[in-house]
Write an enzyme that holds these catalytic residues in place. Structure first.
Site, PDB file in Angstrom:
ATOM      1  N   LYS A  33     -27.013 -10.000  -2.724  1.00 47.39           N
ATOM      2  CA  LYS A  33     -25.615  -9.628  -2.511  1.00 47.39           C
ATOM      3  C   LYS A  33     -25.532  -8.180  -2.029  1.00 47.39           C
ATOM      4  O   LYS A  33     -26.500  -7.426  -2.112  1.00 47.39           O
ATOM      5  CB  LYS A  33     -24.825  -9.793  -3.814  1.00 47.39           C
ATOM      6  CG  LYS A  33     -25.302  -8.911  -4.951  1.00 47.39           C
ATOM      7  CD  LYS A  33     -24.493  -9.129  -6.222  1.00 47.39           C
ATOM      8  CE  LYS A  33     -25.007  -8.224  -7.346  1.00 47.39           C
ATOM      9  NZ  LYS A  33     -24.185  -8.326  -8.563  1.00 47.39           N
ATOM     10  N   ARG A 130     -16.259 -11.135 -18.527  1.00 50.22           N
ATOM     11  CA  ARG A 130     -15.825 -11.187 -17.125  1.00 50.22           C
ATOM     12  C   ARG A 130     -15.602 -12.667 -16.813  1.00 50.22           C
ATOM     13  O   ARG A 130     -14.925 -13.367 -17.542  1.00 50.22           O
ATOM     14  CB  ARG A 130     -16.883 -10.557 -16.209  1.00 50.22           C
ATOM     15  CG  ARG A 130     -17.198  -9.099 -16.513  1.00 50.22           C
ATOM     16  CD  ARG A 130     -18.025  -8.444 -15.424  1.00 50.22           C
ATOM     17  NE  ARG A 130     -19.243  -9.197 -15.091  1.00 50.22           N
ATOM     18  CZ  ARG A 130     -20.197  -8.746 -14.287  1.00 50.22           C
ATOM     19  NH1 ARG A 130     -20.102  -7.549 -13.736  1.00 50.22           N
ATOM     20  NH2 ARG A 130     -21.278  -9.473 -14.033  1.00 50.22           N
ATOM     21  N   TYR A 257     -17.929  23.571   3.937  1.00 46.88           N
ATOM     22  CA  TYR A 257     -16.519  23.584   3.540  1.00 46.88           C
ATOM     23  C   TYR A 257     -16.297  24.440   2.292  1.00 46.88           C
ATOM     24  O   TYR A 257     -17.032  24.341   1.314  1.00 46.88           O
ATOM     25  CB  TYR A 257     -16.029  22.163   3.267  1.00 46.88           C
ATOM     26  CG  TYR A 257     -15.775  21.349   4.513  1.00 46.88           C
ATOM     27  CD1 TYR A 257     -14.801  21.736   5.426  1.00 46.88           C
ATOM     28  CD2 TYR A 257     -16.498  20.188   4.762  1.00 46.88           C
ATOM     29  CE1 TYR A 257     -14.553  20.976   6.571  1.00 46.88           C
ATOM     30  CE2 TYR A 257     -16.261  19.429   5.900  1.00 46.88           C
ATOM     31  CZ  TYR A 257     -15.286  19.837   6.802  1.00 46.88           C
ATOM     32  OH  TYR A 257     -15.047  19.089   7.937  1.00 46.88           O
ATOM     33  N   MET A 305     -19.091  14.619   5.685  1.00 47.91           N
ATOM     34  CA  MET A 305     -19.110  13.195   6.001  1.00 47.91           C
ATOM     35  C   MET A 305     -20.342  12.802   6.800  1.00 47.91           C
ATOM     36  O   MET A 305     -20.921  11.728   6.594  1.00 47.91           O
ATOM     37  CB  MET A 305     -17.845  12.814   6.780  1.00 47.91           C
ATOM     38  CG  MET A 305     -17.731  11.326   7.061  1.00 47.91           C
ATOM     39  SD  MET A 305     -16.271  10.897   8.023  1.00 47.91           S
ATOM     40  CE  MET A 305     -14.969  11.280   6.866  1.00 47.91           C
TER      41      MET A 305
END
Length: 364
Positions: A33, A130, A257, A305
């Site tokens: 997955k 769950r 930054y 980023m």
């Protein structure tokens, strides 16, 4: 071509399969997955298939379809889906196994107009709170499914709460509950080919040899679920990118930054084109170390980023490889080191590796 590469070592995955089968004394379902925990679903399925694995586990039907596209003969279990007739019919047509985790699903699938048998695995909630039927519902639901010719009851399973630690009281209780359910189902003469409950921690830390297979996720990729070192597992992924700029800056210059870091002396800074859109959580800013030319290097400033800055050494050149994480036996920082710096777990780092990171498979 991307500047960032994730190298996935097929030999490491094969070694992990062999070890997990040895330590658990049973067969293995490869959990692929979330794009095979960031390693690339199609590539990992191909590696596992060639290694003799024919069981795969995924969360969604869409993921199951992708497994089938690579390995049409594979047995694939999807354990999360909504009651959408078109989507479920597509899964049935593809021979995908579906988890049953509530009574509404039994009712919905019973009335579905399909000529094919629906292969299902009954999911029992033994402690996660769950998805899953309660233990009190389990045996009756198994009997209901087994008596309906529309269904093929292929398996019964549960999921362990805290198996990364051995002799955990909750896990021991889950094992006892599940084994009791297994006994009751068998006493009723209900034929179920597969009972399974162990995730990676279960395979590594508990006696689960009496079950059909373990569902190996994180350990398949060489990471212990505790995020602690385990010399028996081989990390399958190395993520790296080149230095693309070297810049001389004076003492006291702010970097990145908000100038969260300043140089303590005249310094050479190296720019690396990897950021939080790719593989490095922003929360690792100021704490991350990477590997360059045989040495660990600290990062400067806030991770952006698309890029971050490291302190360069005299021998560094543009194009030199910067290893974000890799093989600890070679001195590289590990994905667990990165996760610790970011205040998270290795699972999250791996599954968040972005689409700009190209995967290259080694030792196929």
């Amino acid at each position: 071509m991307s500047e960032i590469t994730a190298y996935v070592d097929a030999a490491a995955i094969r070694s992990n399969i062999e070890y997990l089968q040895k330590v658990s004394q049973t067969n293995l379902m490869a959990v692929v997955k979330a794009n095979a925990y960031g390693h690339g679903l199609a590539g990992v399925v191909s590696i596992c298939t060639k290694a003799g694995i024919d069981w795969f586990g995924v969360a969604t039907i869409d993921e199951a379809q992708k497994v089938k596209a690579t390995a049409p003969e594979a047995r694939v279990l999807a354990w999360l889906y909504q009651l959408d007739e078109e989507m479920i019919q597509c899964a049935i047509d593809s021979g995908i196994h579906l988890a049953i985790f509530n009574e509404q699903q039994v009712e919905f699938l019973s009335y579905l107009q399909t000529e094919q048998q629906i292969t299902v695995h009954l999911h029992i909630d033994t402690g996660m709170s769950r998805g899953g039927l309660s233990p009190s519902e389990a045996v009756q639901t198994a009997q209901t499914i087994s008596q309906n010719p529309k269904f093929n009851l292929e398996g019964v399973f549960t999921h362990l709460v805290s198996s990364e630690a051995s002799n955990d009281e909750v896990v021991m209780g889950q094992l006892a509950t599940f084994r009791e359910i297994q006994t009751q189902i068998k006493k009723l003469g209900i034929e179920v080919p597969n009972f399974h409950l162990a995730n990676s921690g279960g395979a590594l830390n508990y006696d689960v040899s009496d079950f059909s297979f373990v569902r190996a996720g994180i350990a398949l990729y060489g990471i212990d679920p505790s995020d602690k070192p385990n010399s028996n597992l081989k990390p399958a992924m190395k993520v790296s990118a080149p230095i693309i700029q070297l810049k001389q800056v004076d003492k006291g210059i702010g970097v990145g930054y908000n100038h969260t870091s300043k140089t303590e002396q005249d310094t050479t800074l190296a720019l690396v084109p990897v950021g939080y859109a790719d593989a490095i959580p922003r929360t690792a800013s100021g704490k991350l170390t990477v590997w360059v030319n045989g040495e660990k290097r600290r990062t400067f400033g806030t991770i952006s980023m698309d890029q971050f800055i490291i302190e360069a050494a005299a021998q560094d050149e543009i194009g030199d490889e910067v290893i974000i994480f890799g093989d600890p036996s070679l001195g590289h920082p590990t994905v667990c080191d990165l996760a610790s710096a970011a205040g998270t777990i290795s699972y999250e780092v791996l599954v968040r590796i972005g689409s700009r990171v190209q995967r290259k498979y080694l030792n196929l």
